[in-house]
Design a protein around this motif. Sequence first.
Motif, PDB file in Angstrom:
ATOM      1  N   LYS A   8       0.831  -1.202   0.000  1.00 22.05           N
ATOM      2  CA  LYS A   8       0.000   0.000   0.000  1.00 22.05           C
ATOM      3  C   LYS A   8       0.867   1.254   0.000  1.00 22.05           C
ATOM      4  O   LYS A   8       2.043   1.214   0.338  1.00 22.05           O
ATOM      5  N   ASN A   9       0.231   2.375  -0.379  1.00 24.10           N
ATOM      6  CA  ASN A   9       0.902   3.685  -0.323  1.00 24.10           C
ATOM      7  C   ASN A   9       2.238   3.680  -1.061  1.00 24.10           C
ATOM      8  O   ASN A   9       3.240   4.208  -0.585  1.00 24.10           O
ATOM      9  N   ALA A  10       2.224   3.079  -2.240  1.00 27.31           N
ATOM     10  CA  ALA A  10       3.440   2.950  -3.041  1.00 27.31           C
ATOM     11  C   ALA A  10       3.489   4.035  -4.117  1.00 27.31           C
ATOM     12  O   ALA A  10       2.470   4.389  -4.698  1.00 27.31           O
ATOM     13  N   PHE A  11       4.689   4.525  -4.399  1.00 24.36           N
ATOM     14  CA  PHE A  11       4.918   5.373  -5.566  1.00 24.36           C
ATOM     15  C   PHE A  11       5.555   4.481  -6.632  1.00 24.36           C
ATOM     16  O   PHE A  11       6.762   4.305  -6.678  1.00 24.36           O
ATOM     17  N   VAL A  12       4.702   3.869  -7.456  1.00 23.78           N
ATOM     18  CA  VAL A  12       5.160   2.903  -8.452  1.00 23.78           C
ATOM     19  C   VAL A  12       5.785   3.645  -9.633  1.00 23.78           C
ATOM     20  O   VAL A  12       5.200   4.576 -10.186  1.00 23.78           O
ATOM     21  N   VAL A  13       6.985   3.204 -10.007  1.00 22.52           N
ATOM     22  CA  VAL A  13       7.692   3.743 -11.171  1.00 22.52           C
ATOM     23  C   VAL A  13       8.164   2.550 -11.981  1.00 22.52           C
ATOM     24  O   VAL A  13       8.989   1.757 -11.507  1.00 22.52           O
ATOM     25  N   THR A  14       7.638   2.395 -13.195  1.00 24.43           N
ATOM     26  CA  THR A  14       7.943   1.182 -13.955  1.00 24.43           C
ATOM     27  C   THR A  14       7.800   1.397 -15.455  1.00 24.43           C
ATOM     28  O   THR A  14       6.918   2.134 -15.900  1.00 24.43           O
ATOM     29  N   PRO A  15       8.663   0.752 -16.253  1.00 27.74           N
ATOM     30  CA  PRO A  15       8.339   0.647 -17.678  1.00 27.74           C
ATOM     31  C   PRO A  15       7.173  -0.314 -17.832  1.00 27.74           C
ATOM     32  O   PRO A  15       6.855  -1.070 -16.900  1.00 27.74           O
ATOM     33  N   ILE A  16       6.546  -0.298 -18.982  1.00 29.55           N
ATOM     34  CA  ILE A  16       5.396  -1.152 -19.233  1.00 29.55           C
ATOM     35  C   ILE A  16       5.604  -1.890 -20.555  1.00 29.55           C
ATOM     36  O   ILE A  16       6.045  -1.306 -21.545  1.00 29.55           O
ATOM     37  N   GLY A  17       5.283  -3.179 -20.552  1.00 32.59           N
ATOM     38  CA  GLY A  17       5.354  -3.936 -21.795  1.00 32.59           C
ATOM     39  C   GLY A  17       5.992  -5.288 -21.613  1.00 32.59           C
ATOM     40  O   GLY A  17       6.508  -5.626 -20.544  1.00 32.59           O
ATOM     41  N   LYS A  18       5.990  -6.066 -22.694  1.00 32.02           N
ATOM     42  CA  LYS A  18       6.519  -7.424 -22.670  1.00 32.02           C
ATOM     43  C   LYS A  18       7.666  -7.617 -23.646  1.00 32.02           C
ATOM     44  O   LYS A  18       8.038  -8.743 -23.972  1.00 32.02           O
ATOM     45  N   GLU A  19       8.234  -6.506 -24.106  1.00 32.27           N
ATOM     46  CA  GLU A  19       9.410  -6.564 -24.967  1.00 32.27           C
ATOM     47  C   GLU A  19      10.272  -5.339 -24.706  1.00 32.27           C
ATOM     48  O   GLU A  19       9.844  -4.398 -24.019  1.00 32.27           O
ATOM     49  N   ALA A  20      11.479  -5.362 -25.232  1.00 26.46           N
ATOM     50  CA  ALA A  20      12.429  -4.286 -24.971  1.00 26.46           C
ATOM     51  C   ALA A  20      11.900  -2.949 -25.469  1.00 26.46           C
ATOM     52  O   ALA A  20      11.235  -2.860 -26.512  1.00 26.46           O
ATOM     53  N   LYS A  21      12.219  -1.895 -24.725  1.00 24.69           N
ATOM     54  CA  LYS A  21      11.929  -0.529 -25.155  1.00 24.69           C
ATOM     55  C   LYS A  21      13.131   0.007 -25.924  1.00 24.69           C
ATOM     56  O   LYS A  21      14.272  -0.153 -25.493  1.00 24.69           O
ATOM     57  N   LYS A  22      12.857   0.641 -27.045  1.00 26.90           N
ATOM     58  CA  LYS A  22      13.921   1.121 -27.928  1.00 26.90           C
ATOM     59  C   LYS A  22      13.934   2.645 -27.970  1.00 26.90           C
ATOM     60  O   LYS A  22      12.887   3.288 -27.878  1.00 26.90           O
ATOM     61  N   GLY A  23      15.126   3.195 -28.164  1.00 25.80           N
ATOM     62  CA  GLY A  23      15.250   4.624 -28.417  1.00 25.80           C
ATOM     63  C   GLY A  23      14.542   5.475 -27.389  1.00 25.80           C
ATOM     64  O   GLY A  23      14.681   5.290 -26.181  1.00 25.80           O
ATOM     65  N   THR A 354      14.859   1.660 -17.079  1.00 21.17           N
ATOM     66  CA  THR A 354      14.393   0.749 -18.127  1.00 21.17           C
ATOM     67  C   THR A 354      15.482  -0.251 -18.496  1.00 21.17           C
ATOM     68  O   THR A 354      15.227  -1.453 -18.664  1.00 21.17           O
ATOM     69  N   ALA A 355      16.728   0.236 -18.607  1.00 24.07           N
ATOM     70  CA  ALA A 355      17.843  -0.624 -19.012  1.00 24.07           C
ATOM     71  C   ALA A 355      18.124  -1.721 -18.001  1.00 24.07           C
ATOM     72  O   ALA A 355      18.547  -2.828 -18.370  1.00 24.07           O
ATOM     73  N   LEU A 356      17.880  -1.444 -16.719  1.00 21.17           N
ATOM     74  CA  LEU A 356      18.171  -2.408 -15.659  1.00 21.17           C
ATOM     75  C   LEU A 356      16.963  -3.266 -15.278  1.00 21.17           C
ATOM     76  O   LEU A 356      17.088  -4.132 -14.401  1.00 21.17           O
ATOM     77  N   THR A 357      15.834  -3.025 -15.916  1.00 24.79           N
ATOM     78  CA  THR A 357      14.636  -3.801 -15.574  1.00 24.79           C
ATOM     79  C   THR A 357      14.074  -4.474 -16.830  1.00 24.79           C
ATOM     80  O   THR A 357      14.482  -5.582 -17.171  1.00 24.79           O
ATOM     81  N   LEU A 358      13.204  -3.813 -17.555  1.00 25.40           N
ATOM     82  CA  LEU A 358      12.547  -4.440 -18.701  1.00 25.40           C
ATOM     83  C   LEU A 358      13.532  -4.815 -19.801  1.00 25.40           C
ATOM     84  O   LEU A 358      13.467  -5.909 -20.364  1.00 25.40           O
ATOM     85  N   ASN A 359      14.482  -3.926 -20.111  1.00 27.35           N
ATOM     86  CA  ASN A 359      15.430  -4.255 -21.175  1.00 27.35           C
ATOM     87  C   ASN A 359      16.444  -5.299 -20.742  1.00 27.35           C
ATOM     88  O   ASN A 359      16.917  -6.097 -21.555  1.00 27.35           O
ATOM     89  N   GLY A 360      16.778  -5.310 -19.453  1.00 28.74           N
ATOM     90  CA  GLY A 360      17.607  -6.399 -18.953  1.00 28.74           C
ATOM     91  C   GLY A 360      16.899  -7.734 -19.087  1.00 28.74           C
ATOM     92  O   GLY A 360      17.502  -8.745 -19.464  1.00 28.74           O
ATOM     93  N   ALA A 361      15.605  -7.740 -18.796  1.00 29.67           N
ATOM     94  CA  ALA A 361      14.817  -8.964 -18.975  1.00 29.67           C
ATOM     95  C   ALA A 361      14.764  -9.360 -20.446  1.00 29.67           C
ATOM     96  O   ALA A 361      14.871 -10.546 -20.787  1.00 29.67           O
ATOM     97  N   ALA A 362      14.620  -8.367 -21.330  1.00 34.34           N
ATOM     98  CA  ALA A 362      14.602  -8.656 -22.768  1.00 34.34           C
ATOM     99  C   ALA A 362      15.928  -9.231 -23.239  1.00 34.34           C
ATOM    100  O   ALA A 362      15.972 -10.084 -24.129  1.00 34.34           O
ATOM    101  N   GLY A 371      10.475  -7.758 -15.287  1.00 33.41           N
ATOM    102  CA  GLY A 371      11.044  -6.517 -15.793  1.00 33.41           C
ATOM    103  C   GLY A 371      10.139  -5.304 -15.668  1.00 33.41           C
ATOM    104  O   GLY A 371      10.570  -4.179 -15.941  1.00 33.41           O
ATOM    105  N   SER A 372       8.896  -5.514 -15.262  1.00 29.97           N
ATOM    106  CA  SER A 372       7.972  -4.396 -15.054  1.00 29.97           C
ATOM    107  C   SER A 372       6.940  -4.801 -14.016  1.00 29.97           C
ATOM    108  O   SER A 372       6.747  -5.989 -13.737  1.00 29.97           O
ATOM    109  N   ILE A 373       6.284  -3.809 -13.437  1.00 27.77           N
ATOM    110  CA  ILE A 373       5.231  -4.064 -12.447  1.00 27.77           C
ATOM    111  C   ILE A 373       3.899  -3.913 -13.155  1.00 27.77           C
ATOM    112  O   ILE A 373       3.375  -2.805 -13.335  1.00 27.77           O
ATOM    113  N   GLU A 374       3.370  -5.027 -13.600  1.00 25.15           N
ATOM    114  CA  GLU A 374       2.063  -5.015 -14.262  1.00 25.15           C
ATOM    115  C   GLU A 374       1.404  -6.378 -14.125  1.00 25.15           C
ATOM    116  O   GLU A 374       2.067  -7.385 -13.862  1.00 25.15           O
ATOM    117  N   VAL A 375       0.115  -6.393 -14.302  1.00 26.85           N
ATOM    118  CA  VAL A 375      -0.692  -7.592 -14.066  1.00 26.85           C
ATOM    119  C   VAL A 375      -0.199  -8.752 -14.920  1.00 26.85           C
ATOM    120  O   VAL A 375       0.079  -8.611 -16.112  1.00 26.85           O
TER     121      VAL A 375
END
Length: 413
Positions: A8-23, A354-362, A371-375
């Motif tokens: 609870k009471n979280a300040f969520v900061v996350t990229p979103i998606g199931k593939e690498a983010k580019k550019g 992004t580079a250390l989370t979603l793109n690292g996972a990619a 790599g992201s906080i999503e359902v």
Amino acid sequence: MRRNLIIKNAFVVTPIGKEAKKGKEMSILKKIENAVIVVKDGTILYCGDAFGAPAVEENDYTVFDAEGRVVLPGFVDSHTHLIFGGYRPDEFEWRLKGDSYMSIMERGGGIQSTVNATKECPEGELTEKAQWFIDRMSEMGVTTVEAKSGYGLDAATEIKMLDVIKALSEKEDQKLRIISTFLGAHAVPKEYKGMTDEYIDLMIREMLPAAKGKATFCDIFTEKNVFEIEESRRFMQAAKDAGFKLKFHADEIVTLGGAELAADLGAVSADHLLHVSDNGIKKMAESGTVATLLPLTAFALREPYAPARKFIDSGCAVALATDLNPGSCFSGSIPLTIALACIYMNMSIEEVITALTLNGAAALDIASETGSIEVGKTADILILEFDNYKMLPYYIGMNCVKTVISNGRIVKE
């Protein structure tokens, strides 16, 4: 162990998606203040504002009050050599006195030195040592790590290393996810000096079949006087045909064309890239091969940093990793990686996250899982000490992570 959580009471900061983010997409983060995260059986069931949270019986959950602190996805360290025997502090001193990485290799140091120590090291000792590194990584917020073999250069020792990685990954109380990479092509062993093709034949004939099922990826050190381009192409095509996903150590020491080869063969990532060509960047952007940059290694070797801005501005997906190893980079520091990327590689903190989370996972081909906080994704989640994510580079080289949740399990609080 309980894997049902409410934050609870979280300040969520996350990229979103199931593939690498580019550019430019790398700088886009979803931010939710006063958020609630619901985790059921280790999977994220809900992440959003408090008013939309599902009604659940809180007695069935461990409840956290983040008190407005930043909540991030777990960090993914997608390039490490954490399985090895011995240490090489003398070589560090030699480099400080001016010896080059390649000159140390030529005098019998470097990778061969660790190969000798790893061959002599019992499996249990390798396992215990690697777990110590894993525990330190977890404290800094790493919830997924890649681990390579490569300090055997013969079938028996390479498989011993892969068996250690497998045993670590299957530990019931393991603190993070471990992805295994076969790196028999880390160097040409001394007994095959001048016979690189024969060593490649040995790897194709004996090592690749033995590594199958024990490693997800196959990697190679594509470098002048190690494995040249056509040698790398022959071996990595064989690895691809055998069902391995591909990674490359590319263009680290000189501009050789490793990035172009990685793109041509559809590699998941090409790593290091300190001396990548403009054409290599272009081809990686077109192929979708993730550029995994390793600023700690450039720092330790006193080399120019990889051109992160050029990669990002050319539309590439960039990941960051530590390259923990006993020689060129004896560090697994995520906080220092963040600082170097921002200060010396001109990456924004949003791009670094992004580079250390979603793109690292990619870069490990698991961006659909973490790599992201999503359902629907695995609950790999960090709570920082602060309510501002820009503290990450500002608190230079220091650990900002308060709580670590890996696969829904609290491993640091």
